[in-house]
Design a protein around this motif. Sequence first.
Motif, PDB file in Angstrom:
ATOM      1  N   THR A   1     -65.501  -6.753  -3.186  1.00 28.78           N
ATOM      2  CA  THR A   1     -64.461  -6.731  -2.145  1.00 28.78           C
ATOM      3  C   THR A   1     -64.561  -8.367  -1.994  1.00 28.78           C
ATOM      4  O   THR A   1     -63.255  -8.694  -0.596  1.00 28.78           O
ATOM      5  CB  THR A   1     -64.358  -6.035  -0.885  1.00 28.78           C
ATOM      6  OG1 THR A   1     -65.571  -6.041  -0.629  1.00 28.78           O
ATOM      7  CG2 THR A   1     -64.222  -4.685  -1.603  1.00 28.78           C
ATOM      8  N   ALA A   2     -65.483  -9.460  -1.607  1.00 26.53           N
ATOM      9  CA  ALA A   2     -65.378 -10.473  -1.181  1.00 26.53           C
ATOM     10  C   ALA A   2     -66.556 -11.150  -1.111  1.00 26.53           C
ATOM     11  O   ALA A   2     -67.802 -11.527  -1.645  1.00 26.53           O
ATOM     12  CB  ALA A   2     -65.761 -10.385   0.144  1.00 26.53           C
ATOM     13  N   ALA A   3     -66.378 -11.168  -2.794  1.00 27.37           N
ATOM     14  CA  ALA A   3     -66.892 -12.249  -3.783  1.00 27.37           C
ATOM     15  C   ALA A   3     -67.927 -13.222  -4.093  1.00 27.37           C
ATOM     16  O   ALA A   3     -67.104 -13.912  -3.401  1.00 27.37           O
ATOM     17  CB  ALA A   3     -66.788 -11.661  -5.640  1.00 27.37           C
TER      18      ALA A   3
ATOM     19  N   LEU B   1     -68.054 -15.631  -5.324  1.00 27.17           N
ATOM     20  CA  LEU B   1     -68.024 -16.085  -6.803  1.00 27.17           C
ATOM     21  C   LEU B   1     -68.701 -17.346  -7.464  1.00 27.17           C
ATOM     22  O   LEU B   1     -68.875 -18.302  -7.122  1.00 27.17           O
ATOM     23  CB  LEU B   1     -66.003 -16.989  -6.285  1.00 27.17           C
ATOM     24  CG  LEU B   1     -65.427 -15.916  -6.089  1.00 27.17           C
ATOM     25  CD1 LEU B   1     -63.431 -16.825  -5.611  1.00 27.17           C
ATOM     26  CD2 LEU B   1     -64.890 -14.718  -7.293  1.00 27.17           C
TER      27      LEU B   1
ATOM     28  N   ARG C   1     -67.243 -11.526  -9.362  1.00 22.83           N
ATOM     29  CA  ARG C   1     -65.533 -11.655  -9.942  1.00 22.83           C
ATOM     30  C   ARG C   1     -65.609 -11.213  -8.255  1.00 22.83           C
ATOM     31  O   ARG C   1     -65.908 -10.245  -7.555  1.00 22.83           O
ATOM     32  CB  ARG C   1     -65.411 -10.998 -10.850  1.00 22.83           C
ATOM     33  CG  ARG C   1     -66.452 -12.047 -12.198  1.00 22.83           C
ATOM     34  CD  ARG C   1     -65.478 -11.537 -13.387  1.00 22.83           C
ATOM     35  NE  ARG C   1     -65.778 -10.186 -13.212  1.00 22.83           N
ATOM     36  CZ  ARG C   1     -64.292  -9.484 -14.307  1.00 22.83           C
ATOM     37  NH1 ARG C   1     -63.574  -9.945 -14.986  1.00 22.83           N
ATOM     38  NH2 ARG C   1     -64.130  -8.124 -14.704  1.00 22.83           N
ATOM     39  N   GLN C   2     -64.266 -11.376  -8.052  1.00 18.50           N
ATOM     40  CA  GLN C   2     -63.855 -10.853  -6.641  1.00 18.50           C
ATOM     41  C   GLN C   2     -62.715  -9.803  -7.507  1.00 18.50           C
ATOM     42  O   GLN C   2     -62.111 -10.144  -8.829  1.00 18.50           O
ATOM     43  CB  GLN C   2     -62.633 -11.726  -6.123  1.00 18.50           C
ATOM     44  CG  GLN C   2     -61.429 -11.456  -5.626  1.00 18.50           C
ATOM     45  CD  GLN C   2     -62.605 -10.855  -4.221  1.00 18.50           C
ATOM     46  OE1 GLN C   2     -62.809 -11.260  -3.424  1.00 18.50           O
ATOM     47  NE2 GLN C   2     -61.846  -9.632  -3.601  1.00 18.50           N
TER      48      GLN C   2
ATOM     49  N   THR D   1     -60.025  -7.290  -8.042  1.00 14.59           N
ATOM     50  CA  THR D   1     -57.946  -7.728  -7.918  1.00 14.59           C
ATOM     51  C   THR D   1     -57.319  -6.854  -8.304  1.00 14.59           C
ATOM     52  O   THR D   1     -58.127  -5.741  -8.699  1.00 14.59           O
ATOM     53  CB  THR D   1     -57.677  -8.986  -8.926  1.00 14.59           C
ATOM     54  OG1 THR D   1     -58.189  -9.662  -9.838  1.00 14.59           O
ATOM     55  CG2 THR D   1     -58.260 -10.421  -7.615  1.00 14.59           C
TER      56      THR D   1
END
Length: 200
Positions: free
Chosen positions: A67-69, A71, A92-93, A95
Amino acid sequence: MAGRHRRAPVSHEGRRPRRAKASSVEEIANQGPVIFVCTGNIARSAFAEHQAARLMNAPENFSSLGTAAALGRGMHPAMSSFLSPEPRHEARQATAKRLREASLILGMAQHHVDWIREEVPDLTGRTLLFSRCVKVLELEAPQGPLTPEGIAHYVTAIPLLPVYLRDIKDPIKGGYEEFSSCAIEIDRGLRTILPWLSIP
């Protein structure tokens, strides 16, 4: 698989649902992966993804997001140390597009489930708290393997007392014991869920 059925500790609201019917392997052929979600996608959900893929020998059927990766980062070394060989991973985020690819979404904590349901309301029926899924399948085993979507419907239909719902604690700020406890808890949960999961 479980040899006997035990009654789940249901709430006082509503009746106990009928048992879900078993689904054939073909029914999941065109469905997306099971996606695990945590915050940074470098510890809890990452471990769940790669351990599930190893246990089922089906990496294409599992994924993970944050949810707040963090990245692009790999799995936290303390977490990946419980996997051998250590897998390649890139955070990964989460989405809407990526989440909609899932046939089942398992949040590591309730705030992950709440975030998904708020950001992508149409995925509410496919999104479960990891511990809720584990506890329902422990206490009220289905008649046979279910597709990921079938598991979501089955688990959602059985109400549990709040005392049975718990988060998988984030080990990021802890030491070896915290990471070890997290890995053990997720592994045990996966070994409850995966035998009931019908994948090609």
